[in-house]
Motif scaffolding. Structure first.
Motif, short mmCIF file in Angstrom:
data_model
loop_
_atom_site.label_atom_id
_atom_site.label_comp_id
_atom_site.label_asym_id
_atom_site.label_seq_id
_atom_site.Cartn_x
_atom_site.Cartn_y
_atom_site.Cartn_z
N GLY A 174 -0.59 -4.37 -5.65
CA GLY A 174 0.60 -5.19 -5.87
C GLY A 174 0.58 -6.42 -4.97
N GLN A 175 0.15 -6.24 -3.74
CA GLN A 175 0.04 -7.38 -2.82
C GLN A 175 -1.09 -8.32 -3.24
N ASN A 176 -2.17 -7.76 -3.77
CA ASN A 176 -3.24 -8.60 -4.31
C ASN A 176 -2.71 -9.50 -5.42
N LEU A 177 -1.97 -8.90 -6.34
CA LEU A 177 -1.44 -9.66 -7.47
C LEU A 177 -0.48 -10.74 -6.98
N ASP A 178 0.37 -10.40 -6.04
CA ASP A 178 1.32 -11.38 -5.49
C ASP A 178 0.57 -12.52 -4.81
N TRP A 179 -0.50 -12.19 -4.09
CA TRP A 179 -1.29 -13.21 -3.41
C TRP A 179 -1.92 -14.19 -4.41
N GLY A 204 -10.95 -0.89 -13.75
CA GLY A 204 -10.94 0.56 -13.60
C GLY A 204 -9.60 1.15 -13.96
N SER A 205 -9.59 2.39 -14.37
CA SER A 205 -8.35 2.99 -14.88
C SER A 205 -7.23 3.01 -13.85
N VAL A 206 -7.58 3.20 -12.59
CA VAL A 206 -6.55 3.23 -11.55
C VAL A 206 -6.01 1.82 -11.29
N ALA A 207 -6.91 0.82 -11.29
CA ALA A 207 -6.50 -0.54 -10.95
C ALA A 207 -5.80 -1.25 -12.09
N ARG A 208 -6.00 -0.78 -13.32
CA ARG A 208 -5.58 -1.54 -14.49
C ARG A 208 -4.08 -1.83 -14.49
N ASP A 209 -3.27 -0.83 -14.25
CA ASP A 209 -1.82 -1.02 -14.33
C ASP A 209 -1.28 -1.85 -13.18
N HIS A 210 -1.80 -1.61 -11.98
CA HIS A 210 -1.27 -2.28 -10.80
C HIS A 210 -1.75 -3.72 -10.68
N PHE A 211 -2.94 -4.02 -11.19
CA PHE A 211 -3.47 -5.37 -11.03
C PHE A 211 -4.06 -5.94 -12.31
#
Length: 300
Positions: A174-179, A204-211
């Motif tokens: 989430g912080q990556n996306l905000d950055w 990746g399946s874990v990262a897909r939704d969050h970023f």
């Protein structure tokens, strides 16, 4: 507009450390008109024999990069280093390993990048594996020749397992996306292209939704600027378009450094119509008979 070298997933063993000597001596920033050098993580082998996360392992890589025989055609300040899972989330001593990495390659180390207008995500905190917190200084940005360059912390595995939550996954991504979003908003129409440096893919399946999904939406619908996401972790060169609705988004995976030299990435403007394109020079590509490293321990 801008050119730079990209490499990753090396050195994993003594032979690759010798190879890294040779590769660094082969870089010529002036000749290639390169503005910086990006190592996108995994500076050591993953879990298993001989892959302990000790301070000396991190320092040895730093010594190789800094050695005067290797750095004749670049400055250490030209390096942009991203953290990989092998030196953090795959370590048994994760918090201690993080300290080794940040103390060796972080903003207060001798590897603090000298890129112009460089900033770090110091206004948010990361939660470590023990529940403590500190500033997320590994995420960075700088603006060079009309190109926005971003570095984010993207892990591929946790304790050697893929597609599982990696410690602080939701918070960190989430912080990556905000950055990414904040910097793209800051530079707006001034940026002609965006380069994102990370260790692991965003699909990746874990990262897909969050970023991953919101990132693709951001590039496709909000900013509509040519963007290249450069990563390693898969150890095999691959240039692809991850969003079939957005030809302006490129995903580039580099070879592991034991198999191929650093690549040269160029952001170019086509003369005929002014369109911004990404060009990749593999600089010889995969070695046909090994790296043929410099068989001398020149970094000690």
């Amino acid at each position: 507009l801008v050119s730079f070298y990209a490499m990753g997933d090396t050195p994993y063993n003594t032979d690759q450390r010798y190879c890294l000597n040779r590769q660094l001596r082969g870089l010529n920033m002036a000749q290639d008109e390169a503005s910086f050098i990006a190592h996108i993580g995994d500076i050591k082998a993953g879990r298993g024999a001989g892959s302990a996360c000790t301070a000396s392992v991190y320092q040895e890589v730093a010594n190789i990069i800094q050695h005067s025989d290797n750095s004749q055609n670049y400055d250490v300040g030209d390096f942009v280093l991203m953290v990989g899972d092998n030196e953090w989330t795959d370590c048994i001593n994760k918090d201690e390993a993080w300290d080794f990495w940040i103390n060796t390659f972080g903003p207060s180390s001798s590897f603090a990048s000298k890129m112009p207008s460089l900033s770090r995500q110091t206004d948010v905190s990361r939660t470590n594996m023990s529940g403590g917190s500190d500033a997320r200084t590994e995420n960075l940005s700088f603006f060079v020749k009309d190109v926005l360059v971003l570095g984010i912390n993207m892990m591929g595995s946790f304790n050697g397992d893929r597609n599982v939550p990696v410690g602080d996954e939701a918070e960190r991504l989430g912080q990556n996306l905000d950055w990414v979003k904040r910097n793209m908003e800051t530079y707006g129409s001034r940026m002609k292209a965006v380069v994102i440096l990370a260790h692991a893919p965003f699909e990746g399946s874990v990262a897909r939704d969050h970023f991953g999904n919101p990132f693709k939406d951001l590039v496709r619908n909000t900013f509509q600027v040519p963007t290249i996401y450069i990563h390693g972790d898969g150890h095999a060169f691959c240039y692809k378009y991850p969003d079939n609705t957005n030809p302006g988004l490129v995903d580039l995976m580099v070879d592991d450094g034991g198999d191929a030299p650093p690549i040269l990435v160029s952001v170019r403007r086509r003369i005929s119509d002014g369109q911004v394109l990404f060009h990749v020079d593999e600089r010889g590509g995969t070695y046909s008979s090994g790296c043929n490293g410099v068989n001398q321990n020149t970094w000690s």
